[in-house]
Design a protein around this motif. Structure first.
Motif, PDB file in Angstrom:
ATOM      1  N   GLY A  26       0.822  -1.190   0.000  1.00 22.95           N
ATOM      2  CA  GLY A  26       0.000   0.000   0.000  1.00 22.95           C
ATOM      3  C   GLY A  26       0.858   1.243   0.000  1.00 22.95           C
ATOM      4  N   PRO A  27       0.253   2.415   0.164  1.00 23.91           N
ATOM      5  CA  PRO A  27       1.027   3.655   0.190  1.00 23.91           C
ATOM      6  C   PRO A  27       2.105   3.617   1.281  1.00 23.91           C
ATOM      7  CG  PRO A  27      -1.322   4.125   0.010  1.00 23.91           C
ATOM      8  CD  PRO A  27      -1.198   2.649   0.262  1.00 23.91           C
ATOM      9  N   GLY A  28       3.313   3.983   0.909  1.00 19.73           N
ATOM     10  CA  GLY A  28       4.415   4.031   1.856  1.00 19.73           C
ATOM     11  C   GLY A  28       5.039   2.690   2.182  1.00 19.73           C
ATOM     12  N   GLU A  29       4.606   1.632   1.478  1.00 21.62           N
ATOM     13  CA  GLU A  29       5.074   0.284   1.806  1.00 21.62           C
ATOM     14  C   GLU A  29       5.947  -0.306   0.708  1.00 21.62           C
ATOM     15  OE1 GLU A  29       1.494  -1.378   4.665  1.00 21.62           O
ATOM     16  OE2 GLU A  29       1.375  -1.784   2.503  1.00 21.62           O
ATOM     17  N   GLY A  75       4.191   6.646  -3.121  1.00 17.58           N
ATOM     18  CA  GLY A  75       4.814   7.578  -2.189  1.00 17.58           C
ATOM     19  C   GLY A  75       6.131   7.127  -1.602  1.00 17.58           C
ATOM     20  N   VAL A  76       6.588   5.947  -1.955  1.00 23.63           N
ATOM     21  CA  VAL A  76       7.863   5.471  -1.417  1.00 23.63           C
ATOM     22  C   VAL A  76       9.009   6.103  -2.189  1.00 23.63           C
ATOM     23  CG1 VAL A  76       9.350   3.482  -1.032  1.00 23.63           C
ATOM     24  CG2 VAL A  76       6.894   3.287  -0.641  1.00 23.63           C
ATOM     25  N   THR A  77       9.951   6.684  -1.486  1.00 21.42           N
ATOM     26  CA  THR A  77      11.134   7.261  -2.112  1.00 21.42           C
ATOM     27  C   THR A  77      12.385   6.639  -1.511  1.00 21.42           C
ATOM     28  OG1 THR A  77      11.195   9.077  -0.486  1.00 21.42           O
ATOM     29  CG2 THR A  77       9.974   9.466  -2.534  1.00 21.42           C
ATOM     30  N   GLY A  78      13.475   6.692  -2.255  1.00 21.34           N
ATOM     31  CA  GLY A  78      14.753   6.210  -1.757  1.00 21.34           C
ATOM     32  C   GLY A  78      15.000   4.736  -1.976  1.00 21.34           C
ATOM     33  N   TRP A  79      14.026   4.041  -2.584  1.00 26.38           N
ATOM     34  CA  TRP A  79      14.175   2.610  -2.827  1.00 26.38           C
ATOM     35  C   TRP A  79      13.836   2.304  -4.281  1.00 26.38           C
ATOM     36  CZ3 TRP A  79      16.465  -0.433   0.658  1.00 26.38           C
ATOM     37  CH2 TRP A  79      16.467  -0.014   1.993  1.00 26.38           C
ATOM     38  N   GLN A  80      14.485   1.263  -4.823  1.00 24.64           N
ATOM     39  CA  GLN A  80      14.204   0.794  -6.170  1.00 24.64           C
ATOM     40  C   GLN A  80      14.036  -0.720  -6.146  1.00 24.64           C
ATOM     41  OE1 GLN A  80      17.340   2.033  -8.787  1.00 24.64           O
ATOM     42  NE2 GLN A  80      16.927   4.230  -8.526  1.00 24.64           N
ATOM     43  N   VAL A  81      13.327  -1.243  -7.123  1.00 22.44           N
ATOM     44  CA  VAL A  81      13.187  -2.691  -7.244  1.00 22.44           C
ATOM     45  C   VAL A  81      14.582  -3.326  -7.350  1.00 22.44           C
ATOM     46  CG1 VAL A  81      12.342  -4.561  -8.718  1.00 22.44           C
ATOM     47  CG2 VAL A  81      10.901  -2.560  -8.280  1.00 22.44           C
ATOM     48  N   GLY A  82      14.803  -4.365  -6.568  1.00 27.95           N
ATOM     49  CA  GLY A  82      16.096  -5.040  -6.551  1.00 27.95           C
ATOM     50  C   GLY A  82      17.010  -4.612  -5.429  1.00 27.95           C
TER      51      GLY A  82
END
Length: 331
Positions: A26-29, A75-82
């Protein structure tokens, strides 16, 4: 996805491997592909409904993980898939996938394995908060660590040495004494297994006193409890700090007159609540742990790994107090 579920209160034999729909962030997860999940004593308690946190059933035990980001919620920032990460959601990690709050995840360096990453946080974060915040341990002081060959015990030994303390490890076998010495303990004593009568407790207290020396221990780290607690408290020094960390041997009752005679503190250690109440201080501790890891002053010891379908065996070994260091379920 597959998950090892607790459907009703009971021991590790009540867990079942099940197929579930993949969770959706969900948002932020973050949706995390779990690669490894460490086993800790709370996993023994949580499936029996004896832990302070009681998740709605069915749920998967497993309080800490290492894995990879598989999907991001809005809304998640600072992370990418992998991206590789570690986290301590408290439960749900004995599964192939889990959704966690993005703000709770910690980057896992590429040089560190998922197995070692999963074994870091709960034991070392608990121990650094216990020793540095609650115990106010200083260089040159004497630290007595009970259960010193378990996950939190070995972490306390290493962090005590990193602080410059004299560390006395108390364990229940010669094999565990060797593990504590390998972790840096200055000395190790082997105590008998309880329960103890009064004479047995007195003998154990004399063993602790002889090991720490006539001035007593400045800090006592107790993740064991039970009949070991009062004998250890009797070995504390003037204005010492007794750290209450856990109770696999039972919840003890301490004679409070001892605290008056030694002018000592009995300090509760609840890292999870500390991390929620003071995230900035916890983040600073995490940064310190990664620095000490890079410097070779700490290193998670994983003594055994288990596949997901045998996760109940890992919890059973933890309940029997058979583990040296950490047990990890690989997923």
């Amino acid at each position: 996805m597959k998950a090892l579920l607790s459907d009703s209160p009971g021991g590790p034999d009540t867990l079942r491997l099940a197929d579930l729909p993949d969770p959706v962030p969900g948002p932020g997860e973050l949706l995390v592909r779990v690669r490894a999940a460490a086993i800790n004593f709370p996993d023994v308690l949580i499936i029996e409904d004896k832990y302070q946190m009681k998740p709605p059933r069915p749920f998967a035990p497993g309080g800490e993980l290492a894995g990879e980001v598989e999907a991001l919620g809005d809304g998640v920032t600072g992370w990418q898939v992998g991206d590789r990460l570690i986290a301590v959601p408290g439960f749900g990690c004995l599964a192939e996938k889990i959704v966690i709050p993005g703000k709770s995840a910690i980057p896992l360096p590429a040089a560190r394995s998922f197995t070692d990453g999963a074994a870091l946080m709960l034991t070392y974060a608990t121990s650094i908060h216990a020793l540095y915040d609650r115990g106010r341990l200083e260089s040159g002081q004497t630290l007595l660590v009970l259960g010193a060959a378990g996950g939190v015990g070995l972490a306390a030994v290493e962090l005590g040495k990193a602080k410059g303390a004299r560390v006395i490890a108390a364990v229940s076998s010669d094999e565990k004494a060797a593990a504590a010495r390998e972790a840096g303990a200055d000395d190790a004593i082997v105590y008998p297994r309880g329960p103890f009568d009064r004479d047995g407790q007195k003998a154990l207290s004399e063993q602790f006193k002889a090991a720490v020396g006539p001035a007593g221990a400045d800090v006592i780290y107790d993740p064991v409890g039970g009949d070991y607690a009062e004998p250890a408290l009797r070995a504390i020094g003037w204005e010492g700090r007794y750290l209450v960390v856990g109770f696999p041997a039972g919840i003890p009752k301490l004679p409070l007159n001892l605290t008056l005679l030694k002018s000592c503190d009995v300090c509760g250690v609840f890292w999870g609540a500390f991390a929620m109440r003071d995230p900035a201080a916890n983040a600073a501790h995490v940064a310190t742990l990664f620095r000490l890891w890079d410097e070779g002053k700490i290193s998670p010891r994983v003594s055994a790994t288990f596949p997901l379908e045998r996760g109940g065996e890992a919890i059973a070994a933890m309940a029997a107090r058979q583990a040296i260091g950490k047990l990890v379920v690989t997923v």
